[in-house]
Scaffold this motif. Structure first.
Motif, PDB file in Angstrom:
ATOM      1  N   ALA A   1      22.977 -32.075  81.836  1.00  0.00           N
ATOM      2  CA  ALA A   1      24.130 -32.840  82.734  1.00  0.00           C
ATOM      3  C   ALA A   1      24.182 -34.423  82.575  1.00  0.00           C
ATOM      4  O   ALA A   1      22.435 -34.729  83.030  1.00  0.00           O
ATOM      5  N   TRP A   2      24.116 -34.970  82.977  1.00  0.00           N
ATOM      6  CA  TRP A   2      24.192 -36.685  83.178  1.00  0.00           C
ATOM      7  C   TRP A   2      24.755 -36.988  84.777  1.00  0.00           C
ATOM      8  O   TRP A   2      26.036 -37.586  84.505  1.00  0.00           O
ATOM      9  N   VAL A   3      24.127 -36.658  85.482  1.00  0.00           N
ATOM     10  CA  VAL A   3      25.051 -36.789  86.646  1.00  0.00           C
ATOM     11  C   VAL A   3      23.543 -37.935  87.615  1.00  0.00           C
ATOM     12  O   VAL A   3      22.799 -37.676  87.486  1.00  0.00           O
ATOM     13  N   LEU A   4      24.254 -38.545  88.544  1.00  0.00           N
ATOM     14  CA  LEU A   4      23.288 -39.719  88.877  1.00  0.00           C
ATOM     15  C   LEU A   4      23.194 -38.860  90.787  1.00  0.00           C
ATOM     16  O   LEU A   4      22.672 -39.476  91.759  1.00  0.00           O
ATOM     17  N   GLU A   5      22.649 -37.461  90.924  1.00  0.00           N
ATOM     18  CA  GLU A   5      22.866 -36.515  92.392  1.00  0.00           C
ATOM     19  C   GLU A   5      20.964 -36.880  92.626  1.00  0.00           C
ATOM     20  O   GLU A   5      21.080 -37.014  93.632  1.00  0.00           O
TER      21      GLU A   5
ATOM     22  N   GLN B   1      21.305 -31.632  86.155  1.00  0.00           N
ATOM     23  CA  GLN B   1      21.247 -30.786  87.569  1.00  0.00           C
ATOM     24  C   GLN B   1      21.459 -30.222  87.851  1.00  0.00           C
ATOM     25  O   GLN B   1      20.644 -29.315  87.098  1.00  0.00           O
ATOM     26  N   GLU B   2      20.384 -30.047  89.329  1.00  0.00           N
ATOM     27  CA  GLU B   2      19.939 -28.555  89.702  1.00  0.00           C
ATOM     28  C   GLU B   2      21.205 -27.524  89.570  1.00  0.00           C
ATOM     29  O   GLU B   2      22.078 -27.630  90.929  1.00  0.00           O
ATOM     30  N   ILE B   3      20.580 -26.266  89.805  1.00  0.00           N
ATOM     31  CA  ILE B   3      20.881 -25.092  90.166  1.00  0.00           C
ATOM     32  C   ILE B   3      20.894 -24.235  91.177  1.00  0.00           C
ATOM     33  O   ILE B   3      19.274 -24.860  90.666  1.00  0.00           O
ATOM     34  N   ALA B   4      21.245 -23.245  91.418  1.00  0.00           N
ATOM     35  CA  ALA B   4      20.341 -22.253  92.637  1.00  0.00           C
ATOM     36  C   ALA B   4      19.464 -21.642  91.569  1.00  0.00           C
ATOM     37  O   ALA B   4      19.245 -21.641  91.291  1.00  0.00           O
ATOM     38  N   GLY B   5      18.124 -21.841  92.539  1.00  0.00           N
ATOM     39  CA  GLY B   5      17.787 -20.880  92.172  1.00  0.00           C
ATOM     40  C   GLY B   5      16.168 -21.941  91.526  1.00  0.00           C
ATOM     41  O   GLY B   5      14.813 -21.742  91.571  1.00  0.00           O
ATOM     42  N   GLY B   6      16.404 -23.288  92.001  1.00  0.00           N
ATOM     43  CA  GLY B   6      14.865 -23.850  91.078  1.00  0.00           C
ATOM     44  C   GLY B   6      15.205 -24.733  89.681  1.00  0.00           C
ATOM     45  O   GLY B   6      14.358 -24.326  89.668  1.00  0.00           O
ATOM     46  N   TYR B   7      16.319 -24.570  89.530  1.00  0.00           N
ATOM     47  CA  TYR B   7      16.519 -24.024  88.053  1.00  0.00           C
ATOM     48  C   TYR B   7      17.518 -25.709  87.414  1.00  0.00           C
ATOM     49  O   TYR B   7      18.254 -26.028  88.475  1.00  0.00           O
TER      50      TYR B   7
ATOM     51  N   PRO C   1       7.418 -39.207  75.701  1.00  0.00           N
ATOM     52  CA  PRO C   1       8.042 -37.923  76.718  1.00  0.00           C
ATOM     53  C   PRO C   1       8.403 -39.162  78.122  1.00  0.00           C
ATOM     54  O   PRO C   1       8.767 -38.266  78.952  1.00  0.00           O
ATOM     55  N   LEU C   2       7.631 -40.434  78.050  1.00  0.00           N
ATOM     56  CA  LEU C   2       8.879 -41.127  78.954  1.00  0.00           C
ATOM     57  C   LEU C   2      10.010 -41.151  78.891  1.00  0.00           C
ATOM     58  O   LEU C   2      10.818 -40.590  79.966  1.00  0.00           O
ATOM     59  N   SER C   3      10.107 -41.085  77.897  1.00  0.00           N
ATOM     60  CA  SER C   3      11.868 -40.571  78.065  1.00  0.00           C
ATOM     61  C   SER C   3      12.489 -39.058  77.801  1.00  0.00           C
ATOM     62  O   SER C   3      13.733 -39.595  78.038  1.00  0.00           O
ATOM     63  N   TRP C   4      11.547 -38.203  77.291  1.00  0.00           N
ATOM     64  CA  TRP C   4      12.349 -36.748  78.036  1.00  0.00           C
ATOM     65  C   TRP C   4      12.410 -36.998  79.631  1.00  0.00           C
ATOM     66  O   TRP C   4      13.147 -36.174  79.988  1.00  0.00           O
ATOM     67  N   ILE C   5      11.143 -37.871  80.197  1.00  0.00           N
ATOM     68  CA  ILE C   5      11.426 -38.040  81.946  1.00  0.00           C
ATOM     69  C   ILE C   5      12.665 -37.960  82.074  1.00  0.00           C
ATOM     70  O   ILE C   5      13.137 -37.920  83.465  1.00  0.00           O
ATOM     71  N   ILE C   6      12.471 -39.273  81.652  1.00  0.00           N
ATOM     72  CA  ILE C   6      14.235 -39.989  82.562  1.00  0.00           C
ATOM     73  C   ILE C   6      15.054 -39.510  82.312  1.00  0.00           C
ATOM     74  O   ILE C   6      16.394 -38.965  83.214  1.00  0.00           O
ATOM     75  N   ARG C   7      15.543 -38.232  80.669  1.00  0.00           N
ATOM     76  CA  ARG C   7      16.020 -37.908  80.829  1.00  0.00           C
ATOM     77  C   ARG C   7      16.642 -36.261  81.619  1.00  0.00           C
ATOM     78  O   ARG C   7      17.473 -36.217  82.138  1.00  0.00           O
TER      79      ARG C   7
END
Length: 153
Positions: free
Chosen positions: A51-55, A41-47, A30-36
């Motif tokens: 991706a591998w972004v540091l945003e 990447q956040e997209i419109a609508g709260g979804y 579970p911790l690995s999943w949370i880190i992943r």
């Protein structure tokens, strides 16, 4: 052949396996999943999309609002609860450590008794299962595995 020798030389590894599996299933995965997911990447609508972004990290560490309202608030709660724990626990523990004889035994019993309640409940549960006409014996007789109850305890 080398693997068999290693297993026969280290049988205690098998005793560690249930704990290791438990930690993997309920902590590491579970911790690995949370880190992943934190890199999604956040997209419109709260979804979010994979991706591998540091945003997310850039926004969290770069915005003063997050630093003030999340990190500082968490730190404040941690300091507050630690201070309360010290304030409430230190005087009784100091009093118990300076007590002598019977008084010290009674005080330690009063402090430790609540910690033993779950163990007592667990033991009584095992007694219900393993006693002479307990659940395990009833099941083995009903399934035809044994003809009479077995003494487990």
């Amino acid at each position: 052949m080398k693997t068999r020798k290693w297993i026969s030389d280290n049988p205690h590894i098998f005793l560690l396996m249930p704990g290791i599996v438990f930690l993997l299933v309920f902590l590491v995965i579970p911790l690995s999943w949370i880190i992943r997911v934190s890199f999604y990447q956040e997209i419109a609508g709260g979804y979010m999309k994979q991706a591998w972004v540091l945003e997310n990290y850039r926004r969290f560490l770069g915005d003063l609002w997050y630093m003030r309202n999340v990190l500082f608030f968490s730190f404040k709660i941690a300091v507050f609860t630690t201070a309360i724990a010290i304030f409430l626990a230190y005087p009784p523990s100091l009093y118990i450590s300076r007590s002598q004889g019977r008084k010290k035994q009674v005080l330690l019993t009063l402090v430790l008794a609540p910690l033993l309640i779950s163990m007592v409940c667990l033991i009584f549960g095992w007694i219900v299962i393993f006693r002479g006409h307990g659940l395990l014996n009833q099941m083995t007789v009903w399934l035809g595995i044994t003809t009479q109850p077995i003494k487990y305890m």
